[in-house]
Scaffold this active site. Sequence first.
Site, PDB file in Angstrom:
ATOM      1  N   GLN A 217       4.263 -19.341 -17.146  1.00 48.07           N
ATOM      2  CA  GLN A 217       3.901 -19.265 -15.736  1.00 48.07           C
ATOM      3  C   GLN A 217       3.586 -20.648 -15.178  1.00 48.07           C
ATOM      4  O   GLN A 217       3.357 -20.779 -13.985  1.00 48.07           O
ATOM      5  CB  GLN A 217       2.668 -18.350 -15.563  1.00 48.07           C
ATOM      6  CG  GLN A 217       2.896 -16.931 -16.054  1.00 48.07           C
ATOM      7  CD  GLN A 217       1.654 -16.052 -15.985  1.00 48.07           C
ATOM      8  OE1 GLN A 217       1.404 -15.287 -16.900  1.00 48.07           O
ATOM      9  NE2 GLN A 217       0.883 -16.115 -14.910  1.00 48.07           N
ATOM     10  N   ARG A 364      -3.989 -10.216 -14.500  1.00 45.15           N
ATOM     11  CA  ARG A 364      -3.733 -10.054 -13.071  1.00 45.15           C
ATOM     12  C   ARG A 364      -4.980 -10.224 -12.217  1.00 45.15           C
ATOM     13  O   ARG A 364      -5.293  -9.386 -11.370  1.00 45.15           O
ATOM     14  CB  ARG A 364      -3.104  -8.676 -12.825  1.00 45.15           C
ATOM     15  CG  ARG A 364      -2.395  -8.584 -11.477  1.00 45.15           C
ATOM     16  CD  ARG A 364      -1.597  -7.301 -11.361  1.00 45.15           C
ATOM     17  NE  ARG A 364      -0.841  -7.320 -10.128  1.00 45.15           N
ATOM     18  CZ  ARG A 364       0.289  -6.658  -9.945  1.00 45.15           C
ATOM     19  NH1 ARG A 364       0.786  -5.932 -10.909  1.00 45.15           N
ATOM     20  NH2 ARG A 364       0.917  -6.719  -8.791  1.00 45.15           N
ATOM     21  N   CYS A 365      -5.729 -11.286 -12.481  1.00 45.59           N
ATOM     22  CA  CYS A 365      -6.810 -11.598 -11.542  1.00 45.59           C
ATOM     23  C   CYS A 365      -7.147 -13.062 -11.663  1.00 45.59           C
ATOM     24  O   CYS A 365      -6.641 -13.764 -12.514  1.00 45.59           O
ATOM     25  CB  CYS A 365      -8.029 -10.708 -11.750  1.00 45.59           C
ATOM     26  SG  CYS A 365      -9.276 -11.354 -12.862  1.00 45.59           S
ATOM     27  N   GLU A 734      -3.296  -9.788  -6.822  1.00 47.86           N
ATOM     28  CA  GLU A 734      -4.267  -9.316  -7.797  1.00 47.86           C
ATOM     29  C   GLU A 734      -5.402  -8.500  -7.202  1.00 47.86           C
ATOM     30  O   GLU A 734      -6.157  -7.866  -7.945  1.00 47.86           O
ATOM     31  CB  GLU A 734      -4.830 -10.533  -8.539  1.00 47.86           C
ATOM     32  CG  GLU A 734      -3.722 -11.341  -9.170  1.00 47.86           C
ATOM     33  CD  GLU A 734      -4.147 -12.718  -9.657  1.00 47.86           C
ATOM     34  OE1 GLU A 734      -3.490 -13.240 -10.535  1.00 47.86           O
ATOM     35  OE2 GLU A 734      -5.136 -13.251  -9.147  1.00 47.86           O
TER      36      GLU A 734
END
Lengths: 779, 146, 177, 291
Positions: A217, A364-365, A734
């Site tokens: 990423q 996902r945060c 998110e």
Amino acid sequence: MAEAIAGGIGQSIPRKEDARFIRGKGNYVDDVDLPGMLFLDLVRSPYAHAKITAIRKEKALAVPGVLAVITGADLAAAKLAWMPTLMSDTQMVLPTDTVMFQGQEVAGVVGVDRYAAADGVAAVEVDYEPLPVVIDPFKALEPGAPVLRPDKKKTDNHIWHWEVGDKAETEKALKNSAVVITEKLYIPRIHVSSIETCGCVAQVDAMGKLTVWMTTQAPHAIRTVFALVSGLPEQNIRVISPDIGGGFGGKVPVYPGYVIAVVAALTTGKPVKWIEDRTGNLTSDSFARDYHIEAEMGATKDGKLTALRVKTLADHGYTDAAANPSKFPAGLFHIITGSYPFAAAFVEVDAAYTNKPPGGIAYRCSFRVTEAAYTIERLVENMAHRLQIDPAEFRMRNFIRPDAFPFKSVLGWTYDSGNYGGALKKAMEMIGYADLRKEQAEKRKRGELMGIGISSFTEIVGAGPSQTFDILGIKMFDSAEVRIHPTGKVIARLGTKSQGQGHETTYAQILAEELGLPADAINIEEGDTDTAPYGLGTYASRSTPTSGAAAAMAARKIREKAAKIAAHLLEVSPDDIEWKDHKFQVKGVPEKSKTMADVAFAAYTNFPKGMEAGLEATDYYDPPNMTYPFGSYICAVDVDKETGQVKIRRFVAVDDCGVIINPTIVDGQIHGGLTMGFAPAMLEEIPYDADGNNRAGSFLEYLLPTAVETPKWETGKTVTPSPHHPFGAKGVGESATVGAPAAIVNAVLDALEPYGVTNIDIPLSPHKVWKAIHAKDAK
Amino acid sequence: MEIAGDFRVASPVGRVYAFFLDPVAFTDCLSDPHQVRAVDADRFEGTVTTGVAFIRGTFRIRGSYTGRTPDRQIRIHLHGEGLGSGVDADLVLAFSESAGSTVLRWTGDVHLSGPIATIGERMVKGTVDQKAAGLFENARKKLEVG
Amino acid sequence: MAIDVEEVTGSTPSTTTRTIHVTVNGVAHRSTIQNRMLLVHYLRERLRLTGTHIGCDTAHCGACTVLVDGTPVKSCNLFAVQVDGRKVDTVEGLEKGGKLHPVQEGFHLEHGLQCGYCTPGMMMASVALLARNPNPTEEEIRRGLSGNLCRCTGYVNIVKAVQHAAKKMQEPAKGGA
Amino acid sequence: MYPPNFEYYAPTTLDEAIGLLDQHQGEAKVLAGGQSLIGMMKLRLAQPAALVDINRIPDLSYVREDASALAIGALTRTAELGRSDVIRARYAILADAGREIADPTVRNWGTVGGNLSHGDPGNDLPACMLALNAEYVAQGPKGRRTIPARKFYQDSFVTALGPSEVLVEARVPRAGPGSGSAYSKMERKVGDYATAAVGVRLAVAKSGAIEGAGIGLTNVGPTAIYAAAASDFLNGKTGSAADLEKAGELAASASAPVADNRGPVEFKRDMVRVWTRRTVAHAIARAKGGA
């Protein structure tokens, strides 16, 4: 009103990147095929803690098709057995003497194909002497516990202590509060489990240049880390993130497999592919969460929140390899005061070593924001119940008021904008809150268990202002380079990397809006460090707040130059040109205008004397503040009293992420986020037994929801622009993951109110709900 | 995983005790194909090919006598590696003699590691007990015959 | 129909290899492979049809779903030797003559995909679902696709994509074509 | 996850298949659907020397009812159970189970014979066959024999089937008038093994009395379990609330679950009780003409 530009901001255009994916023409890392390519597979430790007394390669090397076996001793000779983590701890690439968790990489086997490599893995003989295993982080900190990291000259398993807030003031405020509630919440270890696992292909060319296609990423940051660790000159390293099959934070860290593949490519002189299998993924890649939280909250008798104190033990596994900004070992956990103006708060976190895999990634945060939002929204709900005030009403009374923004929280964050009451009001209308409460009262009379839960969360995303945010010292800006071709077509390259978020579409929409060119004339490229400008990558919902902003700023730089060319073409002074309705117009004479396409052609064919040719700009955007998306979620559940099964009947999510670029994509992000909020609340967990065995090492036990379990999400929006972002956006990928769990758990506990249950640790498996019901008789 | 069992055999305790101090004799009671040799007075090693249902593989085993109280108790540690997994067991054999026959009470604490534990446990759990029971039953038969 | 013949060079007849004849997306192939080669690897590595993905290795995620004689199966849980003499359809065969299959169109227009990794398997399962049940309810779609995991979309738009395709596939029938 | 290599045979007759199994003396495995076997081979926990793929043997896939029995061929895909008209109309327990085994894609390839002969306590069909008092037809080197389902399951993954035998058919006694059946599976998510599952078969006589009750339990013991006491208890009863509760309690006592991620022992036992009660009620409702 001006005509909208085709594919500009606010339009639900279908995604550009779909064209390849729906044809099976995506280019994921396992699709990369190079001539002569070899395959790497890994021997993994069955033990959570053991001394390695011998590794015998002979039988493996005798397997047909096996070319090499790489061990920790081999790496140690090249000083590569250890590597630094993102939190400046150290992590093994391959062990030289001790394994620290079950599933740890022990040796690499290189074969002519993946079957041969796997045969080799099965033939490597490793002798282990099991050592005492430390699994419970509380026990890890007890005196006399085996010391897991003697290499760090440590005498215990305590990694760090971190605190923020005014301890004395908070104690005083709690003492003076009429009502104080305490809750212990465990947020278990979970795994992002993108459907594509991790992997790479490493190749070294005749000039000594290393190219690594990898599931990352953050390709630029990885290149720099590779350069620092390996000593290879950075210009001789090229990292390419091809299409990525989901990231969610799990593809931020550097895993041993990547490094071993690079070593294998360097030693064999051939390209080497490593593709992790799912068990490797679930047992060794970075975990998320694993926070043991004890929280205390105070309120006045009439329901005004006063103070919050939070003590947390973080289980980091055998090394602190969390993917956090360097200055924040517990991430942004201190957003924990949430949507409420506490006058006093104090948060402390201690981290411990255990015999588990390392990590501490976000699932996902934005760096521990889910842990924070879950804690505050669970306790606010419990406080409302304790005070016998309707939880919606209780929140309305306590929210930070819309006119209080920018709002400085007691723990130091400055919230950019918000209208929390507006979002909750909308959610209540959508779900028919008053009617649901009536229905619940009637059902309760009949002995049926129905519950309604709310979560009114505030997020913090878009890292980050570079004065506070860095990773290994690299400041957290992000970038865009925009180049307009003579025919008015655009190539833009950015420092981030999409993993499904739809960057190729949304960035094109931002540029369409800013440049006045249709979105389909704009190509977006990311993920190749040889071509894209330096950036920190995509995670923590930072793409729109940083690279999205950089794209807009680069476009605006282009407009400055373009305005001069337009003036030249229109034969007026640049001062007489204004950018209006996506065109350069002569002020007050709208019919005298030039489009960006006109100007682009002129930039190569007919530009003013003394001006450089071309039309391009690069921007490295350093956001002045974080952005603070928020939302209010309401969940209605029915609980089967006899079996403990929970049925989510309705779930309404009202999100506010500021200005929306593509409503369909935003909705898609929210649907996915909600599902990844639902999953840990109801299904997912990686439990360990006392021997350190991972009890969820495949999708048989690690329970990703299917379309059947997943609730039918209902979404709504309010729009409160960010005042400091170039076009008012905040980031959205998110929010729903952060906000959803508390709403679900609050709903289940609301259903169980007759039993006086104030907490069940997630996931809310039927047996836990059953136990809560059976532990206490109904009042 | 705890395992336990006992048997009574018409044989003097000294003989039963000695039998279990001979690693070759004792491991010969495994019904699965095996090869075991003594390394020294305290240690032995070898291979066992064992399995249940689909799961079948060869384990390299190492054993050691971790405690001996003549005619009273033997402690054995067994360590096996195979199928990318590990098996570790601490066995305690307690002997008592009455009226010319010996009662052997055995208890064991078995730990599985790796894929067998992570993925195969539901297939293996019942079997460990059976395998142990089978071994001791074979031992009883041998002692009775001999 | 094109014939694509390939063989492992230098391979000797062996009890652990086999020559299979498989028709993939309408193209006949003859290949000599190891018995243990999984169908998904045969498709991806031998035929270079990389649209079919591997997600979980244990037949839970469905990313590797292809059609064997029209029936969806998980190609990572099937040996290639098992499809000897059969027809296999993969995502690469959905588009015909430059025209997207209605399921592909549905996934695109309804935003039924994000990272795209589960998408080929999800679409193949959808094609089979609609062949058996041309007008499914939402519940039937959700149950019918429950052998396929998606981590990105939350399934809302996948349901819409299948509904879009169902509608589209019924249009010509209504027109009497 | 890549399996070790093996010899592969695709016989076209049963005799040939049995000959191959016999020849390999327990080192060969039958490959039918392979939905369990191939997974274990990929993990290298199973390493058979040879696979005998029986999919090319004709006439092993069928569902047919005659005067005495419903016969299901071993190669019938489990998905077919939920689609067969005769099964849906008269043997609903199998249709229910056929919609709950694993997931829809796995059901397309997994076979009835594989599900029954694997001996996995988590498989759904064995409990149904126990409830239905089915018989299995096995063919081996010495010819055919019939094994009652209630004597087939000996321990986890241990069955009465010999190493060279192939299970070729399941025979379910023909459903008489007034019969009803149901299967309920409590699972954490689609594709999971049951937390607890219960299959019930019974008939309701004109008098209203229950006859021929059979209750089978999935994944709450080392094998699928026939809950004999609970089944016997129901015969002659009317199916009152108290009857159902008692049947549930008796079935719970017959279960022997182990704790795992699905929950502790006492929870699983209680789920047997609850789901037995509910499933018996469902079977009775069906026997009386309900859905």
